[in-house]
Design a protein around this motif. Structure first.
Motif, PDB file in Angstrom:
ATOM      1  N   ASP A   3       1.001  -1.263   0.132  1.00  0.00           N
ATOM      2  CA  ASP A   3      -0.138   0.126   0.078  1.00  0.00           C
ATOM      3  C   ASP A   3       0.631   1.425   0.164  1.00  0.00           C
ATOM      4  OD1 ASP A   3      -1.736   2.236   0.571  1.00  0.00           O
ATOM      5  OD2 ASP A   3      -3.248   0.872   2.078  1.00  0.00           O
ATOM      6  N   HIS A   4       0.731   2.177  -1.377  1.00  0.00           N
ATOM      7  CA  HIS A   4       2.072   2.967  -1.181  1.00  0.00           C
ATOM      8  C   HIS A   4       1.580   4.614  -0.777  1.00  0.00           C
ATOM      9  CE1 HIS A   4       5.084   1.027  -3.083  1.00  0.00           C
ATOM     10  NE2 HIS A   4       4.455   0.643  -4.284  1.00  0.00           N
ATOM     11  N   ARG A   5      -0.367   4.203  -0.406  1.00  0.00           N
ATOM     12  CA  ARG A   5      -0.491   5.914  -0.172  1.00  0.00           C
ATOM     13  C   ARG A   5      -0.171   6.439   0.604  1.00  0.00           C
ATOM     14  NH1 ARG A   5      -6.587   3.007   0.335  1.00  0.00           N
ATOM     15  NH2 ARG A   5      -5.328   1.206   1.127  1.00  0.00           N
ATOM     16  N   ARG A   8       2.665   9.469  -0.081  1.00  0.00           N
ATOM     17  CA  ARG A   8       2.730   9.661  -1.583  1.00  0.00           C
ATOM     18  C   ARG A   8       3.454  11.548  -0.891  1.00  0.00           C
ATOM     19  NH1 ARG A   8      -1.246  11.035  -4.953  1.00  0.00           N
ATOM     20  NH2 ARG A   8       0.092  12.803  -5.641  1.00  0.00           N
ATOM     21  N   TRP A  34      -1.028   1.631  -9.202  1.00  0.00           N
ATOM     22  CA  TRP A  34      -1.875   1.812  -9.140  1.00  0.00           C
ATOM     23  C   TRP A  34      -2.530   2.231  -7.502  1.00  0.00           C
ATOM     24  CZ3 TRP A  34      -6.549   3.007 -11.078  1.00  0.00           C
ATOM     25  CH2 TRP A  34      -8.017   2.603 -10.146  1.00  0.00           C
ATOM     26  N   GLN A  35      -3.631   3.897  -7.206  1.00  0.00           N
ATOM     27  CA  GLN A  35      -3.663   4.065  -5.902  1.00  0.00           C
ATOM     28  C   GLN A  35      -5.035   4.305  -6.284  1.00  0.00           C
ATOM     29  OE1 GLN A  35      -1.511   7.931  -5.277  1.00  0.00           O
ATOM     30  NE2 GLN A  35      -2.609   8.549  -7.067  1.00  0.00           N
ATOM     31  N   GLY A  43     -10.430   5.746  -7.421  1.00  0.00           N
ATOM     32  CA  GLY A  43      -8.367   4.999  -7.673  1.00  0.00           C
ATOM     33  C   GLY A  43      -7.605   5.937  -9.560  1.00  0.00           C
ATOM     34  N   ALA A  46      -0.292   6.509  -9.890  1.00  0.00           N
ATOM     35  CA  ALA A  46       0.079   8.070 -10.207  1.00  0.00           C
ATOM     36  C   ALA A  46       2.043   7.232 -10.616  1.00  0.00           C
ATOM     37  CB  ALA A  46       0.832   7.796  -8.527  1.00  0.00           C
ATOM     38  N   GLU A  58      -1.134  11.996 -12.029  1.00  0.00           N
ATOM     39  CA  GLU A  58      -1.564  11.074 -12.382  1.00  0.00           C
ATOM     40  C   GLU A  58      -2.100  11.054 -13.280  1.00  0.00           C
ATOM     41  OE1 GLU A  58      -4.861  11.589  -9.013  1.00  0.00           O
ATOM     42  OE2 GLU A  58      -3.240  11.807  -6.885  1.00  0.00           O
ATOM     43  N   SER A 191      -4.129  -2.679  -2.438  1.00  0.00           N
ATOM     44  CA  SER A 191      -2.863  -2.431  -2.298  1.00  0.00           C
ATOM     45  C   SER A 191      -2.040  -2.449  -4.153  1.00  0.00           C
ATOM     46  CB  SER A 191      -2.087  -4.112  -1.641  1.00  0.00           C
ATOM     47  OG  SER A 191      -2.900  -3.635  -0.197  1.00  0.00           O
TER      48      SER A 191
END
Length: 358
Positions: A3-5, A8, A34-35, A43, A46, A58, A191
């Motif tokens: 999970d890269h959220r 940012r 993908w977010q 979604g 990024a 984005e 994720s």
């Protein structure tokens, strides 16, 4: 899956960058992930700057796959000067291509100072890891492995060690293609699907490393280090591996199913190790002690170095000789041309043609 959220607002690390797929639109090349959306926001994809690790923009779902394609330098290895041949199906369909790595690990070793081959097996259509290949593709891979092992044996009794750095299917991108085609796509796992950070090429392939029967001097390493460097050859390898490796039994689809099951806790990415055609088949996490040990064995076998790699977060990696020097590059080209001719002569003695090895 990662999970890269939460990342940012700060640059991604090198190992995080290597875990993202690379995409291009014909003019620019970017890392992207993908977010997933939430109740407040849909979604999106990024785009990450490869030089800085910062998010640079984005792209909306559907639009992303219409604009970008995964970078695939193995999309047509038949055009490579080091192409060896193709294993085909009974109906003539091309399944697995064989090609030489253009950078021999050992460019000058032994009494004759001869380069040793490093062959790759590349599925023609299947880009994802071997664990999701078809039964037909896996059978073709086994045919290719058998041919390469026999060829290596014909070269002064050489041994073979097989290895792969595989990634899971890039389902985030496949889901985006469905969106672009107007097919309803699920929301995914929440994720990002990550790729193997050790995988240099975004296309499944299997390495076949050549190992000498016994010790031999690597003259190239000796000249660089100022003292004799002895490569251990096949004795550097053994059947056992560390505690984070899993031994998989069976062959073909049974083997693939076992790999999928064993690697699920690692997000589907894995590295594999198999000494010889009949040796045990191991899978292990890309970043862990067993893969570190494999790279140390490979270094000892070839008379090279294995060191912590900052791009892999300090995990041990093989230090490969570079092709940046024009003289070494020319020598490597001559060596792979001789190896290609050797393989063609070998398969001709078996009554095979490079275009129809299966």
């Amino acid at each position: 899956m990662v999970d890269h959220r939460e990342r940012r607002d700060s640059p991604f690390t090198q190992v995080e960058m290597r875990s993202m797929w690379t995409y291009g639109d014909g003019s620019v090349t970017v890392k992207a992930y993908w977010q997933p959306g939430d109740t407040a926001k849909a979604g999106s994809w990024a785009l990450v700057d490869q030089a800085t690790g910062n998010v640079r923009g984005e792209v909306q779902p559907g639009e992303f796959s219409r604009r970008f394609r995964p970078v695939d330098v193995f999309s047509d290895v038949t055009g490579f000067p080091t192409y060896l041949g193709t294993v085909i199906a009974s109906d003539g369909a091309a399944l697995v291509d064989l090609v030489l790595d253009r950078n021999p690990f050992m460019l000058a070793n032994g009494p004759e100072r001869a380069a040793r081959p490093h062959a790759l097996m590349v599925p023609r259509r299947h880009r994802d890891g071997w664990s999701s290949a078809t039964a037909q593709e896996l059978a073709a891979r086994q045919t290719a492995m058998t041919l390469i092992a026999a060829w290596y044996r014909s070269l002064d009794g050489g041994h073979v060690m097989f290895s792969a750095n595989d990634s899971p299917p890039n389902v985030d991108y496949l889901r985006d293609v469905e969106t672009a085609n107007g097919t309803p796509a699920g929301g995914g796992t929440g994720s990002a699907i990550t790729r193997n950070p050790r995988q240099e090429v975004q296309h499944a392939h299997l390495h076949a490393f050549y190992a000498e029967e016994g010790e031999t001097q690597n003259h190239e390493s000796s000249a660089a280090q100022g003292h004799p460097v002895i490569a251990e050859g096949n004795r550097a390898f053994s059947d056992a591996l560390g505690g984070d490796a899993a031994r998989i039994e069976g062959d073909g689809t049974r083997l693939a199913a076992g790999v999928r099951s064993a690697t699920q806790p690692w997000g589907g990415s894995y590295c594999s190790y198999q000494p010889g055609l009949d040796g045990p088949f191991w899978v292990m996490p890309a970043l862990g002690p067993s893969q570190d040990e494999f790279n140390r064995r490979l270094a000892r076998a070839d008379g090279l170095r294995a060191e912590p790699d900052p791009k892999l977060g300090g995990a041990v990696n093989l230090v490969r000789p570079s092709l940046a020097d024009a003289g070494r590059r020319a020598a490597a080209q001559r060596a792979t041309a001789r190896q290609r001719a050797s393989f063609q002569a070998f398969v001709a003695r078996l009554g095979l043609a490079p275009s129809r090895l299966g």
